[in-house]
Design an enzyme around this catalytic site. Sequence first.
Site, mmCIF file in Angstrom:
data_model
loop_
_atom_site.group_PDB
_atom_site.id
_atom_site.type_symbol
_atom_site.label_atom_id
_atom_site.label_comp_id
_atom_site.label_asym_id
_atom_site.label_seq_id
_atom_site.Cartn_x
_atom_site.Cartn_y
_atom_site.Cartn_z
ATOM 1 N N ASP A 489 5.348 -25.067 -13.776
ATOM 2 C CA ASP A 489 6.717 -24.619 -13.525
ATOM 3 C C ASP A 489 7.610 -25.176 -14.635
ATOM 4 O O ASP A 489 7.180 -26.012 -15.439
ATOM 5 C CB ASP A 489 7.130 -25.192 -12.157
ATOM 6 C CG ASP A 489 8.397 -24.554 -11.610
ATOM 7 O OD1 ASP A 489 8.840 -23.535 -12.148
ATOM 8 O OD2 ASP A 489 8.943 -25.095 -10.617
ATOM 9 N N GLU A 492 9.970 -23.401 -19.613
ATOM 10 C CA GLU A 492 10.671 -22.515 -20.580
ATOM 11 C C GLU A 492 10.940 -23.217 -21.902
ATOM 12 O O GLU A 492 11.011 -22.503 -22.910
ATOM 13 C CB GLU A 492 11.959 -22.017 -19.936
ATOM 14 C CG GLU A 492 11.714 -21.041 -18.792
ATOM 15 C CD GLU A 492 11.139 -21.680 -17.529
ATOM 16 O OE1 GLU A 492 11.398 -22.872 -17.318
ATOM 17 O OE2 GLU A 492 10.408 -20.995 -16.797
ATOM 18 N N ARG A 571 5.281 -20.111 -14.943
ATOM 19 C CA ARG A 571 6.543 -19.393 -14.846
ATOM 20 C C ARG A 571 6.922 -18.805 -16.201
ATOM 21 O O ARG A 571 7.373 -17.681 -16.300
ATOM 22 C CB ARG A 571 7.657 -20.308 -14.324
ATOM 23 C CG ARG A 571 8.861 -19.503 -13.861
ATOM 24 C CD ARG A 571 9.860 -20.337 -13.106
ATOM 25 N NE ARG A 571 10.552 -21.263 -13.991
ATOM 26 C CZ ARG A 571 11.457 -22.143 -13.579
ATOM 27 N NH1 ARG A 571 11.773 -22.224 -12.300
ATOM 28 N NH2 ARG A 571 12.038 -22.962 -14.431
#
Length: 905
Positions: A489, A492, A571
């Site tokens: 998770d 990014e 993710r």
Amino acid sequence: MFRLAAWAVVVLAAVGASPGGRVENVLEEPSGRAENILEAPRADQCTGFANSLRFDCYPEDDASEEKCQNRGCCWRSPDTSSTASERVALNIPYCFYPQNYGGYKFLNISDAAFGKTAYLQRGTKSYIPNDISIIRIDAKFESQSRLHVRIYDPSKERWIPPLPEMPQVDTKATNTDYDFVIEESKIGFKVSRKDDSEVLFNTQDLGGLIYADQFIQMSTLLPTNYIYGLGEHRAHFPLSTTWQRFTTWNRDIAPSEYTNLYGTHPFYLAMETSGKSHGVLMFNSNGMDVLLQPTPALTYRTVGGIIDLYFFLGPSPSDVVKQYTELVGRPFLPPYWGLGFHLCRYGYKTLTETKAAMSRTQQAGIPLDTMWNDLDYMKDQNDFTYDTSTFAGLPEFVDQLHTDGMHYIPLIDPGISASEASGTYPPYDRGVELGVFVKDSAGKPFLGKVWNPQSTAFPDFTNPKALDYWKEMLTTMYKLFKFDGAWIDMNEPANFLDGSTTGCDKNSLNSPPYTPAVAGGALISRTLCMDAQQHMGKHYDVHNMYGFTETIVTATVLSEIRQKRPFVISRSTFIGHGHYSGHWSGDISSSWSDMAWTIPELLSMSVFGVSLMGADICGFNGGASATLCQRWMELGAFYPFSRNHNTKDVNAQDPASFGTEVAESSRKALLTRYSLLPYLYTLLWAAHAEGSTVVTPLFFEFPSDKDSYAVDTAFMWGSGLLIVPVLTEGSTEVTVYLPKAQWYSFYTGALLSPGGANTTLSAPLDTIPLLVRGGAVLPMQTPATTTTAARKNKFGLMVAADPSGAATGSLYWDDGDTLGTYEQGAYNLITFTLRDSQLTGTPTHTGYTGESMVLGNITVLGVSSASSVSVNGASAPFTFDSSNKVLKMDSLSVSLTDAFTIKWS
Ligand SMILES: *[C@@H]1O[C@H](CO)[C@@H](O)[C@H](O)[C@H]1NC(C)=O
Ligand SMILES: *[C@@H]1O[C@H](CO)[C@@H](O)[C@H](O)[C@H]1NC(C)=O
Ligand SMILES: *[C@@H]1O[C@H](CO)[C@@H](O)[C@H](O)[C@H]1NC(C)=O
């Protein structure tokens, strides 16, 4: 799968050995926005532009006539006498490029061994600093269906993503499906389809071609308004071309329409007017805007790297996806257990709560394979720990799951706590020792703040040493409890700060001359500083690959530790992600509209080659109502990755928590899923082996039927099963466009109306409409409440006759968990053919003997009559439903690994 680990190691090591292709992006001056001032265009250069032919010369928010003219562009209010659909668009540009906008001119064009080469030179400056004055175009005719057009600086290496590794092709294909047109008199190039002369891409004399160090812009005309892809975004599956901007910059954000989200996939698939299809990849990892306008036309605007375009000529949409994944990596084959139902929540505060959710699911008879925990299990929200008081007994719990044929997956964040007392937290100390953290501009570990108590360091997964580091960390945790997969998770990478704990320096990386339309308004928003240093390059260039490189390293390490197939759900994603792992659509809300948005997301990820895809069933943020969760459990039973997940501090959303009605519908939908897992698994294998799609857009199967192009409320599994979820509260019917084909009800076998029209299907609250397409054979298995138990059951076949009474299908089967079974031949492949009231099964490959494969029943749809049935020559019992025209043979005992024949008359 077997190749995965070796490949990743080789690639990462190679990158480590020579960080080639990397550009030192640092400019002397904290540049800035100081623009070159150009001469205003003459009035006659600005007339005669239809709205749709305006290419935006001032995409920033602060446009004015003066600023526009300083860019040498035309300022005119849009023509409001045009069509209604254009008038509703909000941002038809006022400021647009004039005719004969000064810029590049060809120096020369020549033939090359790989295709064509051309050089261009800039005559006048653009408004952006640091123009590259000479650029080179290489058009490589890489194969019959693939053209590669690279536009770059011939005098200096610029950033090109080293991953996924692209082939070097230096010879030209002799036969091509495309023509590449380049001519001295028109700046740019054209790509057309040879057989019908359709122009697929045309940049000639269009818009403002700018090629500067931190701003590269090129526009092209498109042959169609049917454009799909350009992810990751929340948008309808056919993308709007009414002045729409798609920005890619990986970002931790709750999905909403048209903002940049967690992943970057600058790939689109287009449906041409002929029904043929092509795809285009812009292989670039920098922050980017892609604009679609009604012309139809497209503009790429990226802040780094090069223009690196790959064209895939199809001609069918599924050919396009096959050609694309051939280049960027075929989808991985997940372990079979990963296809079971997963249950998770942020806010199972203790192991006791985790167990309670699990047991109420099991007591309701709902299939469940894998339990998950979010951050809650960790001590102080720090990786590679577990809270030995609230989660006391976790190791024994996981062992018990394994005894029961189930699995366990924990959340793992990339961020490592950087403020624990020295000597108390090895993940940080070892990271510093090995030098694997992302460094700040001064060379110290870059510190931000995520979930950890005070500050967070970020492993640099582009550093080859990260592989050892991550393996050491995961091994340590594996010794604590035997987790089976990794849920990665916040990669990014997310940061609760804009930049580091001390902010970011002022320079041209942290504030480039142009910033794409990213959420937060700055590249550093909620992530690292752009001048943070990674092994492969500056964070400015590699940001969008952070999650991808973590995925590669995690999948590699997991397969080494467990010696089994890795199951990773990430993710953040990048081009080629599906080769390593699955994806879920992040922090969506518990609302009817969010549920509907999961379908275009699923379809788009399929186009990007990510097969193992799902969304949080019943929604993450906010509490779900019983009616919503009931329908969402039914839909989620058909996500390839099927996980119910929820946030903390709202009502429980596990399917049994809403009482018997929701529990019963969930049970029914999931048992149907489990009965179809052999079909789903065969599709995942086919995706892995050949690049076909698992979740399949309806129009992929009916590319000449334009009425199917916009359908994004329903989806297929492969070519045989259509899933039509109910997406509105209280409805007990649902309307969907059915192309002309034979469609049967999965539940009754009844033939529906012949398609070619919007069709309303009955959908009682406990039922999700499923249609079987004539011509398909679906391999099935009697379900159970875990995949481990179901795999011991007999197989079944659902055979759906097409108008000529024929059908085909196949079943791929292996042990479901060993690495490289397909590559090593340790599998069985059986093909089924129905013709002339005779069904044959043919084992075309038998390399797996781990368990016997017994066919227990067959259901044939669309049989006009049957009065006797024989199985391998001996007569056999059957039932025939003459009103629905369904022939059933139960209590069979036919070996699937031997050829068999079943006849009826
Ligand atoms: C084209 O121009 C470039 C740049 O001046 C030069 O390096 C190259 O050799 C030329 N190529 C040909 C085929 O003339
Ligand atoms: C089917 O219904 C949709 C939604 O109302 C509509 O947009 C579409 O044009 C219809 N298709 C056909 C073939 O009637
Ligand atoms: C037939 O087989 C399927 C899949 O194996 C199973 O779900 C179903 O219960 C079986 N039906 C009968 C009537 O035996």
